[in-house]
Design a protein around this motif. Structure first.
Motif, PDB file in Angstrom:
ATOM      1  N   CYS A  48       0.862  -1.177   0.000  1.00 41.83           N
ATOM      2  CA  CYS A  48       0.000   0.000   0.000  1.00 41.83           C
ATOM      3  C   CYS A  48       0.903   1.233   0.000  1.00 41.83           C
ATOM      4  O   CYS A  48       1.748   1.388   0.890  1.00 41.83           O
ATOM      5  CB  CYS A  48      -0.901  -0.001   1.232  1.00 41.83           C
ATOM      6  SG  CYS A  48      -1.837   1.522   1.414  1.00 41.83           S
ATOM      7  N   ALA A  49       0.734   2.100  -0.992  1.00 42.99           N
ATOM      8  CA  ALA A  49       1.610   3.280  -1.102  1.00 42.99           C
ATOM      9  C   ALA A  49       1.379   4.255   0.046  1.00 42.99           C
ATOM     10  O   ALA A  49       2.279   5.003   0.427  1.00 42.99           O
ATOM     11  CB  ALA A  49       1.380   3.983  -2.436  1.00 42.99           C
ATOM     12  N   GLU A  50       0.171   4.256   0.605  1.00 39.82           N
ATOM     13  CA  GLU A  50      -0.136   5.225   1.669  1.00 39.82           C
ATOM     14  C   GLU A  50       0.402   4.793   3.027  1.00 39.82           C
ATOM     15  O   GLU A  50       0.931   5.601   3.773  1.00 39.82           O
ATOM     16  CB  GLU A  50      -1.653   5.438   1.748  1.00 39.82           C
ATOM     17  CG  GLU A  50      -2.193   6.325   0.647  1.00 39.82           C
ATOM     18  CD  GLU A  50      -3.715   6.336   0.636  1.00 39.82           C
ATOM     19  OE1 GLU A  50      -4.321   6.485   1.724  1.00 39.82           O
ATOM     20  OE2 GLU A  50      -4.294   6.169  -0.446  1.00 39.82           O
ATOM     21  N   THR A  51       0.250   3.512   3.352  1.00 43.86           N
ATOM     22  CA  THR A  51       0.611   3.055   4.702  1.00 43.86           C
ATOM     23  C   THR A  51       1.924   2.286   4.750  1.00 43.86           C
ATOM     24  O   THR A  51       2.508   2.116   5.821  1.00 43.86           O
ATOM     25  CB  THR A  51      -0.486   2.137   5.279  1.00 43.86           C
ATOM     26  OG1 THR A  51      -0.549   0.959   4.471  1.00 43.86           O
ATOM     27  CG2 THR A  51      -1.838   2.825   5.286  1.00 43.86           C
ATOM     28  N   GLY A  52       2.381   1.788   3.609  1.00 42.15           N
ATOM     29  CA  GLY A  52       3.574   0.957   3.606  1.00 42.15           C
ATOM     30  C   GLY A  52       3.297  -0.475   4.025  1.00 42.15           C
ATOM     31  O   GLY A  52       4.219  -1.272   4.191  1.00 42.15           O
ATOM     32  N   LYS A  53       2.025  -0.821   4.163  1.00 39.22           N
ATOM     33  CA  LYS A  53       1.636  -2.176   4.552  1.00 39.22           C
ATOM     34  C   LYS A  53       1.801  -3.125   3.367  1.00 39.22           C
ATOM     35  O   LYS A  53       1.501  -2.780   2.228  1.00 39.22           O
ATOM     36  CB  LYS A  53       0.172  -2.153   5.013  1.00 39.22           C
ATOM     37  CG  LYS A  53      -0.433  -3.487   5.383  1.00 39.22           C
ATOM     38  CD  LYS A  53      -1.850  -3.259   5.958  1.00 39.22           C
ATOM     39  CE  LYS A  53      -2.636  -4.561   6.011  1.00 39.22           C
ATOM     40  NZ  LYS A  53      -3.210  -4.937   4.709  1.00 39.22           N
ATOM     41  N   CYS A  54       2.280  -4.339   3.644  1.00 37.97           N
ATOM     42  CA  CYS A  54       2.430  -5.349   2.586  1.00 37.97           C
ATOM     43  C   CYS A  54       1.114  -6.110   2.411  1.00 37.97           C
ATOM     44  O   CYS A  54       0.631  -6.745   3.342  1.00 37.97           O
ATOM     45  CB  CYS A  54       3.555  -6.318   2.918  1.00 37.97           C
ATOM     46  SG  CYS A  54       3.826  -7.563   1.641  1.00 37.97           S
ATOM     47  N   PHE A  55       0.534  -6.022   1.219  1.00 43.58           N
ATOM     48  CA  PHE A  55      -0.705  -6.742   0.925  1.00 43.58           C
ATOM     49  C   PHE A  55      -0.452  -8.217   0.631  1.00 43.58           C
ATOM     50  O   PHE A  55      -1.127  -9.095   1.135  1.00 43.58           O
ATOM     51  CB  PHE A  55      -1.403  -6.144  -0.313  1.00 43.58           C
ATOM     52  CG  PHE A  55      -1.985  -4.786  -0.124  1.00 43.58           C
ATOM     53  CD1 PHE A  55      -2.822  -4.508   0.938  1.00 43.58           C
ATOM     54  CD2 PHE A  55      -1.711  -3.772  -1.040  1.00 43.58           C
ATOM     55  CE1 PHE A  55      -3.382  -3.237   1.094  1.00 43.58           C
ATOM     56  CE2 PHE A  55      -2.259  -2.499  -0.894  1.00 43.58           C
ATOM     57  CZ  PHE A  55      -3.093  -2.237   0.179  1.00 43.58           C
ATOM     58  N   HIS A  56       0.516  -8.476  -0.268  1.00 40.58           N
ATOM     59  CA  HIS A  56       0.760  -9.839  -0.722  1.00 40.58           C
ATOM     60  C   HIS A  56       2.249 -10.051  -0.950  1.00 40.58           C
ATOM     61  O   HIS A  56       2.970  -9.112  -1.292  1.00 40.58           O
ATOM     62  CB  HIS A  56       0.069 -10.121  -2.071  1.00 40.58           C
ATOM     63  CG  HIS A  56      -1.413 -10.000  -2.050  1.00 40.58           C
ATOM     64  ND1 HIS A  56      -2.225 -10.797  -1.269  1.00 40.58           N
ATOM     65  CD2 HIS A  56      -2.248  -9.182  -2.743  1.00 40.58           C
ATOM     66  CE1 HIS A  56      -3.489 -10.470  -1.471  1.00 40.58           C
ATOM     67  NE2 HIS A  56      -3.529  -9.483  -2.356  1.00 40.58           N
ATOM     68  N   THR A  57       2.675 -11.295  -0.792  1.00 40.59           N
ATOM     69  CA  THR A  57       3.990 -11.717  -1.268  1.00 40.59           C
ATOM     70  C   THR A  57       3.759 -12.778  -2.337  1.00 40.59           C
ATOM     71  O   THR A  57       3.117 -13.790  -2.072  1.00 40.59           O
ATOM     72  CB  THR A  57       4.850 -12.297  -0.133  1.00 40.59           C
ATOM     73  OG1 THR A  57       5.017 -11.287   0.866  1.00 40.59           O
ATOM     74  CG2 THR A  57       6.218 -12.717  -0.649  1.00 40.59           C
TER      75      THR A  57
END
Length: 300
Positions: A48-57
């Motif tokens: 996620c560009a806003e939070t830096g959270k990783c959605f998927h690997t």
């Protein structure tokens, strides 16, 4: 890898998670809310560009991922790997959608057309493949280069593909027929990058000979030679307006050039190592450079 807020120039997030060098990075323009990174750890991660959270690997490649791209709808990510395959991944579910096999060496570059129904891949096996995205089938194999393919790109109306090669030339191909319509010559060393402007009228090339060139996509004539870098030029792109060319070099600088005159307008100095990426933001008023010195820099 790091994400920067291009408006303020402040660092937003550090993307933590890859166990190795991040070699490829892509934004899902024009949306800009997701980032994909490809790594030497054989995985691709979606953030996620806003939070830096990783959605998927995305796991499945058997070797390093060296290139990647979102489709224009931002529903798929395509990855190219040293394992000689390209893969398609579902952005929503994180699942692997397809493996595109047929190349016999590393897939070093890939590009969706602007409609998203075709993908082109360039390989170290000297060939370029055009794939139908819906059926996952290879439509054409473009044969003619006598060296590894460094970059591939569709023009905006999806009619032409330009390829750059270690054989010191670029070639123009018809997307529908797969036929080569022109060979662009003049560079003394390998062509390391090639691109169209948005209108599709111009092609820019970057070479290990330290020069960049601008060609007409219609007459195939060389219009400009951009000289001034002190080392090989690894990346080149046009500004969204098409009035400027941006080059990145192993001489640790990026340069901004005027498309009409060929004059160097600005030398972007400050990196302490080779620059391997340079992009304009969507508006064209900001430049982002990435370097082997492990920093990204924002230039206004």
């Amino acid at each position: 890898g790091r994400v920067w807020d291009t408006a303020s120039g402040t660092e937003l997030h550090t993307l933590e998670g890859h166990r190795n060098v991040v070699y490829a990075i892509a934004f899902n323009n024009p949306y800009g809310d997701k980032i994909a990174t490809g790594s030497f750890d054989k995985t691709c991660k979606l953030w996620c560009a806003e939070t830096g959270k990783c959605f998927h690997t995305f796991r499945g490649h058997r070797a390093e991922i060296v290139c990647l791209s979102f489709n224009p709808q931002s529903t798929l990510v395509a990855t190219g790997s040293m394992d000689a395959t390209a893969k398609l991944w579902d952005v929503e579910t994180g699942e692997e959608v397809a493996t595109l096999t047929g190349h016999t060496a590393e897939v070093l570059s890939l590009c969706f057309n602007t409609v998203g129904n075709q993908l082109v891949t360039g390989s170290f096996d000297h060939t370029v493949a055009i794939w139908d995205v819906a059926s996952r089938q290879r439509v054409h194999t473009l044969i003619g280069h006598r060296g590894e393919i460094s970059n591939v790109q569709f023009n905006w109306d999806c009619s032409l593909i330009v390829t750059g090669s270690m054989d010191k030339t670029c070639k123009l191909w018809e997307a529908v027929s797969g036929k080569c319509v022109a060979t662009l010559v003049g560079h003394k060393e390998e062509v390391l990058d090639v691109c169209f402007d948005l209108s599709g009228h111009l092609i820019a090339t970057a070479s290990a000979d330290g020069t960049a060139r601008v060609f007409s996509a219609t007459t195939h004539q060389c219009l400009l030679i951009l000289e001034g870098h002190d080392g090989e030029i690894s990346k080149i792109c046009f500004s969204p307006q098409g009035t400027r060319v941006l080059t990145a070099s192993s001489d640790k600088t990026a340069r901004l050039w005027d498309v009409l005159s060929g004059a160097c307008l600005q030398v972007l100095e400050g990196h302490t190592d080779e620059i391997f990426s340079c992009v304009f933001n969507y508006e064209g008023d900001t430049i982002i450079t990435g370097s082997k010195d492990n920093t990204c820099r924002i230039w206004y």
